[in-house]
Design a protein around this motif. Structure first.
Motif, short mmCIF file in Angstrom:
data_model
loop_
_atom_site.label_atom_id
_atom_site.label_comp_id
_atom_site.label_asym_id
_atom_site.label_seq_id
_atom_site.Cartn_x
_atom_site.Cartn_y
_atom_site.Cartn_z
N LYS A 88 -6.16 3.52 5.23
CA LYS A 88 -4.89 2.90 4.88
C LYS A 88 -3.89 3.23 5.98
N ILE A 129 0.85 -1.19 0.00
CA ILE A 129 0.00 0.00 0.00
C ILE A 129 0.88 1.24 0.00
N GLY A 169 -3.72 8.44 5.85
CA GLY A 169 -4.98 7.75 5.59
C GLY A 169 -6.17 8.57 6.07
N SER A 212 1.01 5.11 0.83
CA SER A 212 0.29 6.06 1.67
C SER A 212 1.19 7.28 1.85
#
Length: 177
Positions: A96, A69, A101, A71
């Protein structure tokens, strides 16, 4: 502990002394009964019997990479991890990992009225927030799934917050070698 050439033939190579540094190369299960570790020590490889029963820290794909992921300007490698924790303070849930996030919910908790959450996944990477260094954890709480900073997840056992396979082996082998 004894170092063997093979977990089936079990020809002794040598005795291992306490406090010797080893590198675990592989986990081997024999006849569905025993767990052996292929190790390297002093540049040589061999096998030690870890357990007389099957112990698989990766059972149900635990600690396996599930996704990556992005971010903010960080990349998080996400690992499957199922452990239970207590929450004693209000804790934001995000879509996230990382402070970038978006907020998707909140775990409402106090010392007196605590919450119990179970992790689904954790990041391999750690961050330092409010002086605490820890991973991010994906949890479910009251029907909402989101990421929380694991520095605020509490547990009532000794040792590290997350019981990784590496730590499990280190703790049990450390007592024997």
């Amino acid at each position: 502990m004894i170092l063997y050439n093979d977990p089936i033939k079990k020809v002794k190579i040598r005795d291992l002394q306490r406090k010797q540094e080893i590198t675990i190369k592989e986990i081997v299960f024999v006849d569905g009964k025993e767990t052996w570790l292929k190790i390297q020590i002093d540049g040589k490889e061999g096998y030690i019997c870890y357990s007389q029963y099957i112990y698989d820290p990766y059972e149900n794909n635990n600690w396996m990479l599930t996704e990556t992921i992005e971010s903010g300007n960080k990349i998080f490698h996400v690992l499957k991890c199922s452990q239970s924790f207590f929450v004693y303070t209000n804790l934001r849930m995000r879509d996230k990992p990382g402070l970038d996030g978006n907020k998707v919910g909140i775990i409402e908790a106090t010392q007196k009225d605590y919450a119990v959450v179970k992790t689904i996944e954790v990041t391999e990477e750690k961050e330092t927030i409010d002086g605490k260094t820890e991973r991010w954890a994906k949890v479910e709480y009251k029907g909402i799934t989101g990421w929380v900073f694991a520095g605020y997840l509490d547990y009532e056992r000794g040792g590290p917050r997350f019981w990784t396979p590496e730590f499990s082996f280190e703790m049990s082998l450390g007592a024997g070698i």
